[in-house]
Design a protein around this motif. Structure first.
Motif, PDB file in Angstrom:
ATOM      1  N   HIS A 128      -6.211 -28.760  21.350  1.00 21.01           N
ATOM      2  CA  HIS A 128      -6.672 -28.263  22.647  1.00 21.01           C
ATOM      3  C   HIS A 128      -6.172 -26.845  22.888  1.00 21.01           C
ATOM      4  O   HIS A 128      -5.188 -26.416  22.269  1.00 21.01           O
ATOM      5  CB  HIS A 128      -6.166 -29.174  23.783  1.00 21.01           C
ATOM      6  CG  HIS A 128      -6.643 -30.578  23.679  1.00 21.01           C
ATOM      7  ND1 HIS A 128      -5.850 -31.667  23.983  1.00 21.01           N
ATOM      8  CD2 HIS A 128      -7.836 -31.095  23.278  1.00 21.01           C
ATOM      9  CE1 HIS A 128      -6.526 -32.778  23.794  1.00 21.01           C
ATOM     10  NE2 HIS A 128      -7.738 -32.452  23.368  1.00 21.01           N
ATOM     11  N   PRO A 129      -6.807 -26.110  23.821  1.00 26.82           N
ATOM     12  CA  PRO A 129      -6.278 -24.799  24.199  1.00 26.82           C
ATOM     13  C   PRO A 129      -4.893 -24.928  24.825  1.00 26.82           C
ATOM     14  O   PRO A 129      -4.583 -25.902  25.511  1.00 26.82           O
ATOM     15  CB  PRO A 129      -7.306 -24.274  25.207  1.00 26.82           C
ATOM     16  CG  PRO A 129      -8.553 -25.033  24.913  1.00 26.82           C
ATOM     17  CD  PRO A 129      -8.117 -26.391  24.456  1.00 26.82           C
ATOM     18  N   LEU A 130      -4.067 -23.916  24.595  1.00 28.15           N
ATOM     19  CA  LEU A 130      -2.696 -23.927  25.101  1.00 28.15           C
ATOM     20  C   LEU A 130      -2.526 -22.832  26.143  1.00 28.15           C
ATOM     21  O   LEU A 130      -3.062 -21.730  26.009  1.00 28.15           O
ATOM     22  CB  LEU A 130      -1.706 -23.704  23.961  1.00 28.15           C
ATOM     23  CG  LEU A 130      -1.704 -24.751  22.843  1.00 28.15           C
ATOM     24  CD1 LEU A 130      -0.751 -24.335  21.730  1.00 28.15           C
ATOM     25  CD2 LEU A 130      -1.321 -26.122  23.388  1.00 28.15           C
ATOM     26  N   SER A 152      11.715 -18.024  22.681  1.00 25.62           N
ATOM     27  CA  SER A 152      10.266 -17.836  22.640  1.00 25.62           C
ATOM     28  C   SER A 152       9.644 -18.488  23.865  1.00 25.62           C
ATOM     29  O   SER A 152      10.133 -19.511  24.360  1.00 25.62           O
ATOM     30  CB  SER A 152       9.688 -18.454  21.362  1.00 25.62           C
ATOM     31  OG  SER A 152       8.289 -18.298  21.313  1.00 25.62           O
ATOM     32  N   TYR A 153       8.553 -17.874  24.365  1.00 25.16           N
ATOM     33  CA  TYR A 153       7.866 -18.423  25.530  1.00 25.16           C
ATOM     34  C   TYR A 153       7.223 -19.769  25.194  1.00 25.16           C
ATOM     35  O   TYR A 153       6.718 -19.973  24.088  1.00 25.16           O
ATOM     36  CB  TYR A 153       6.786 -17.459  26.014  1.00 25.16           C
ATOM     37  CG  TYR A 153       7.319 -16.150  26.533  1.00 25.16           C
ATOM     38  CD1 TYR A 153       8.441 -16.109  27.354  1.00 25.16           C
ATOM     39  CD2 TYR A 153       6.697 -14.950  26.214  1.00 25.16           C
ATOM     40  CE1 TYR A 153       8.931 -14.905  27.835  1.00 25.16           C
ATOM     41  CE2 TYR A 153       7.172 -13.746  26.694  1.00 25.16           C
ATOM     42  CZ  TYR A 153       8.300 -13.728  27.498  1.00 25.16           C
ATOM     43  OH  TYR A 153       8.778 -12.548  27.975  1.00 25.16           O
ATOM     44  N   PRO A 154       7.229 -20.694  26.140  1.00 25.60           N
ATOM     45  CA  PRO A 154       6.576 -21.983  25.892  1.00 25.60           C
ATOM     46  C   PRO A 154       5.061 -21.891  26.059  1.00 25.60           C
ATOM     47  O   PRO A 154       4.550 -21.145  26.895  1.00 25.60           O
ATOM     48  CB  PRO A 154       7.193 -22.891  26.953  1.00 25.60           C
ATOM     49  CG  PRO A 154       7.574 -21.972  28.065  1.00 25.60           C
ATOM     50  CD  PRO A 154       7.946 -20.673  27.418  1.00 25.60           C
ATOM     51  N   CYS A 155       4.359 -22.665  25.249  1.00 29.94           N
ATOM     52  CA  CYS A 155       2.924 -22.868  25.388  1.00 29.94           C
ATOM     53  C   CYS A 155       2.710 -24.353  25.642  1.00 29.94           C
ATOM     54  O   CYS A 155       3.257 -25.195  24.922  1.00 29.94           O
ATOM     55  CB  CYS A 155       2.172 -22.429  24.137  1.00 29.94           C
ATOM     56  SG  CYS A 155       2.280 -20.673  23.784  1.00 29.94           S
ATOM     57  N   THR A 156       1.914 -24.676  26.644  1.00 31.08           N
ATOM     58  CA  THR A 156       1.787 -26.066  27.057  1.00 31.08           C
ATOM     59  C   THR A 156       0.338 -26.517  27.054  1.00 31.08           C
ATOM     60  O   THR A 156      -0.589 -25.710  27.200  1.00 31.08           O
ATOM     61  CB  THR A 156       2.367 -26.270  28.469  1.00 31.08           C
ATOM     62  OG1 THR A 156       1.628 -25.458  29.404  1.00 31.08           O
ATOM     63  CG2 THR A 156       3.839 -25.875  28.524  1.00 31.08           C
ATOM     64  N   CYS A 157       0.194 -27.812  26.887  1.00 31.90           N
ATOM     65  CA  CYS A 157      -1.101 -28.479  27.046  1.00 31.90           C
ATOM     66  C   CYS A 157      -0.878 -29.633  28.017  1.00 31.90           C
ATOM     67  O   CYS A 157      -0.270 -30.652  27.659  1.00 31.90           O
ATOM     68  CB  CYS A 157      -1.625 -28.993  25.712  1.00 31.90           C
ATOM     69  SG  CYS A 157      -3.178 -29.921  25.840  1.00 31.90           S
ATOM     70  N   LEU A 158      -1.317 -29.465  29.275  1.00 32.43           N
ATOM     71  CA  LEU A 158      -1.113 -30.491  30.288  1.00 32.43           C
ATOM     72  C   LEU A 158      -1.912 -31.752  29.991  1.00 32.43           C
ATOM     73  O   LEU A 158      -1.543 -32.850  30.408  1.00 32.43           O
ATOM     74  CB  LEU A 158      -1.485 -29.941  31.668  1.00 32.43           C
ATOM     75  CG  LEU A 158      -0.665 -28.721  32.140  1.00 32.43           C
ATOM     76  CD1 LEU A 158      -1.160 -28.261  33.509  1.00 32.43           C
ATOM     77  CD2 LEU A 158       0.808 -29.042  32.162  1.00 32.43           C
ATOM     78  N   GLN A 159      -2.990 -31.602  29.275  1.00 28.91           N
ATOM     79  CA  GLN A 159      -3.824 -32.744  28.934  1.00 28.91           C
ATOM     80  C   GLN A 159      -3.098 -33.725  28.026  1.00 28.91           C
ATOM     81  O   GLN A 159      -3.309 -34.936  28.093  1.00 28.91           O
ATOM     82  CB  GLN A 159      -5.105 -32.250  28.253  1.00 28.91           C
ATOM     83  CG  GLN A 159      -6.113 -33.337  27.931  1.00 28.91           C
ATOM     84  CD  GLN A 159      -7.377 -32.751  27.323  1.00 28.91           C
ATOM     85  OE1 GLN A 159      -7.567 -31.538  27.341  1.00 28.91           O
ATOM     86  NE2 GLN A 159      -8.233 -33.615  26.813  1.00 28.91           N
ATOM     87  N   CYS A 160      -2.205 -33.203  27.165  1.00 26.09           N
ATOM     88  CA  CYS A 160      -1.488 -34.052  26.205  1.00 26.09           C
ATOM     89  C   CYS A 160       0.004 -34.121  26.473  1.00 26.09           C
ATOM     90  O   CYS A 160       0.740 -34.748  25.698  1.00 26.09           O
ATOM     91  CB  CYS A 160      -1.689 -33.535  24.783  1.00 26.09           C
ATOM     92  SG  CYS A 160      -3.393 -33.465  24.246  1.00 26.09           S
ATOM     93  N   CYS A 161       0.505 -33.458  27.506  1.00 20.74           N
ATOM     94  CA  CYS A 161       1.943 -33.354  27.755  1.00 20.74           C
ATOM     95  C   CYS A 161       2.632 -32.804  26.516  1.00 20.74           C
ATOM     96  O   CYS A 161       3.604 -33.363  26.004  1.00 20.74           O
ATOM     97  CB  CYS A 161       2.511 -34.726  28.135  1.00 20.74           C
ATOM     98  SG  CYS A 161       4.186 -34.640  28.806  1.00 20.74           S
TER      99      CYS A 161
END
Length: 556
Positions: A128-130, A152-161
């Motif tokens: 998925h997009p981050l 490093s900056y975090p990249c998140t995917c709320l759809q998958c936690c």
């Protein structure tokens, strides 16, 4: 706009900014801004250059973009000698001529990242997009590498936690490392069992991403697998295994001719297997591969010449991996006397133990290993330490045996014991002409007391390694027993400035004087000119190097 007002010079309202070499003049005429690339139709304060086509909106000099950074950002120009990050904090690409930076922190961002939303669509680590979150000092556990840090900056995917480091979003899918013979692939989670990293040999948390082998039980931390000294930088996803790995491990070192008879790739004659159970004390009879004396045990000998190989050396693989280099090593035999007399091909210095040798070598580019050091790979056990030793990194360490600072040492996982390759490859049992019994390598703390070397008659430090005879209770320095060049095979010839030299035994009643250092040659072997009219004699390769340098100066 107070910052601009301070630098107006009063000449028709001209402004001098660091981002442009000419004066800029205020105008209300609409033009395309060099920063935001927008030509506004409504009345807007614009700064333009009368000498070139440069123009920018006044409100583009200092902006606020809460979605990208919490502080105000000012327009900045990349100049020579500017050394902060030199790359965009968001996309990690090199900064161009103009960018925005924050004067309160180390945040710098390129124009392209400011113009688009903080979404990363294509990654190798997630489907998925981050969403990129440019927030400093956020400590979290990365789902891709399992490490906890805020570098490093975090990249998140709320759809998958799902949360991941910005640096980990493009981890390679399939790679080959110098610690393992099979390919390893990145997986999101490991099987629920105990895993030990094949590089750092620490425990891997199986709930996070790592690299694992589909053929055997082997896994590596994600960060350890992509280290510069471990991985060759090649992504192998979609590449056939034979082509991607350049496999040649299936090439056997010899062909079986008959029972106990082989044809080795390094020799033109057939070799016959023998098992020598009677001690042979002949220093001239040395293995062509490892250049160690052959005292007894199993070996392959040539029935036509003096070529001999230990059984273990005859079975050395033609190619192999090693922790000291990220590419494959190939086994090369040394040229035979008369075959190639060039000095650079007759001797080489092992990068691991830094000792010269004229035996077989493993070579990868300019990196050369002798066969003794090349066999030390993966888990190594030594009598001087209770725990297993590994090549954990190539950082300089102080050897616990000789106190020398070396690169690429063997380490205990507890990092309380380090052993250099020179000490790790010392023969545990040797013979010397000064003693009729075998000499055994003793380690520091063996026995405390006053000891004297039987050869040089100088004190022997019991805190250092040394050789001793159990029956004669004698002690000897390691260098006194092995000499300056212990891995030199007698009979080998080479050319030096049109003169042919040969490694010969130093077994005469009177020891010769070295031509370079003017001292008597004490080692078991010396380098002597084959010309009977030439009395040149060298006691070691160190003196040989001095002779080469002096001859080069004469030519100049």
């Amino acid at each position: 706009m107070g910052e601009i007002d301070k630098i107006r010079d009063g000449f028709l309202g001209a402004v001098k900014l660091a981002v442009h070499r000419h004066f800029l003049f205020p105008t209300n005429i609409s033009s395309k801004c060099r920063v935001c690339s927008i030509e506004r139709l409504e009345p807007t304060k614009v700064l333009t250059c009368n000498q070139c086509e440069f123009s920018l909106h006044e409100d583009c000099i200092e902006i606020t973009s809460p979605s990208h950074h919490k502080h105000p950002l000012k327009l900045h120009e990349r100049i020579i000698g500017y050394r902060r990050r030199d790359q965009c904090c968001l996309c990690r690409y090199k900064l161009l001529d103009m960018f925005y930076n924050c004067s309160r922190c180390m945040f710098e961002v390129c124009m392209a990242c400011l113009k688009r939303p903080l979404l990363i669509y294509k990654t190798t680590s997630h489907k998925h997009p981050l969403s990129l979150m440019p927030i400093d000092s956020v400590s979290f556990t990365c789902d891709a590498c399992g490490s906890v840090d805020n570098s490093s900056y975090p990249c998140t995917c709320l759809q998958c936690c799902f949360i991941i480091h910005r640096d980990c979003i493009d981890l390679p899918s399939v790679i080959s490392i110098n610690r393992h013979d099979h390919r390893i692939s990145h997986v999101d989670i490991l099987r629920p069992e105990e895993w030990i990293c094949g590089v750092c040999h620490k425990i891997i948390n199986n709930q996070y991403g790592a690299y694992s082998c589909s053929v055997c039980h082997y896994a590596v931390h994600s960060k350890c697998a992509i280290r510069d000294d471990v991985w060759d930088g090649k992504e192998l996803d979609g590449i056939p295994e034979e082509e991607g790995d350049n496999k040649t491990e299936d090439i056997t070192p010899f062909e079986v001719i008959d029972d106990k008879v082989i044809k080795h790739f390094s020799h033109e004659h057939i070799l016959r297997f023998i098992y020598q159970d009677v001690l042979i004390r002949d220093e001239n009879q040395r293995c062509y591969a490892c250049v160690l004396p052959f005292y007894y045990d199993a070996c392959y000998i040539c029935t036509h010449c003096d070529f001999i190989l230990h059984e273990t050396c005859a079975n050395l693989p033609r190619t192999k991996r090693h922790e000291l280099h990220k590419n494959h090593f190939t086994l090369y035999p040394n040229p035979k006397p008369g075959e190639d007399l060039e000095l650079s091909k007759s001797f080489f210095t092992c990068v691991a133990c830094q000792r010269p040798s004229n035996g077989f070598r493993y070579e990868s580019g300019n990196v050369k290993l002798d066969v003794r050091c090349a066999t030390i790979s993966d888990e190594f056990n030594h009598d001087s330490h209770l725990h297993s030793l590994f090549i954990l990194s190539l950082f300089p360490r102080e050897c616990s045996a000789c106190d020398q600072m070396v690169y690429g040492s063997l380490s205990c996982v507890k990092l309380d014991f380090f052993l250099c390759f020179k000490c790790a490859t010392l023969p545990k049992e040797v013979f010397n002409k000064n003693d009729k019994h075998p000499l055994y390598l003793r380690y520091s703390g063996y026995r405390y007391g006053n000891y004297w070397c039987e050869i040089c008659e100088k004190p022997t430090d019991p805190r250092k390694w040394f050789y001793s005879c159990d029956k004669c209770c004698s002690t000897l320095h390691i260098d006194c027993v092995l000499g300056k060049s212990p891995y030199m095979r007698p009979g080998h010839s080479f050319l030096l400035c049109s003169r042919e030299f040969q490694v010969v035994s130093n077994n005469h009643t009177s020891r010769p004087f070295c031509t370079i250092c003017s001292l008597r040659c004490k080692d078991a072997f010396v380098l002597k000119s084959k010309d009977e009219t030439d009395t040149s004699c060298l006691c070691s390769l160190k003196c040989l190097d001095s002779l080469v340098m002096s001859m080069q100066r004469i030519k100049l």
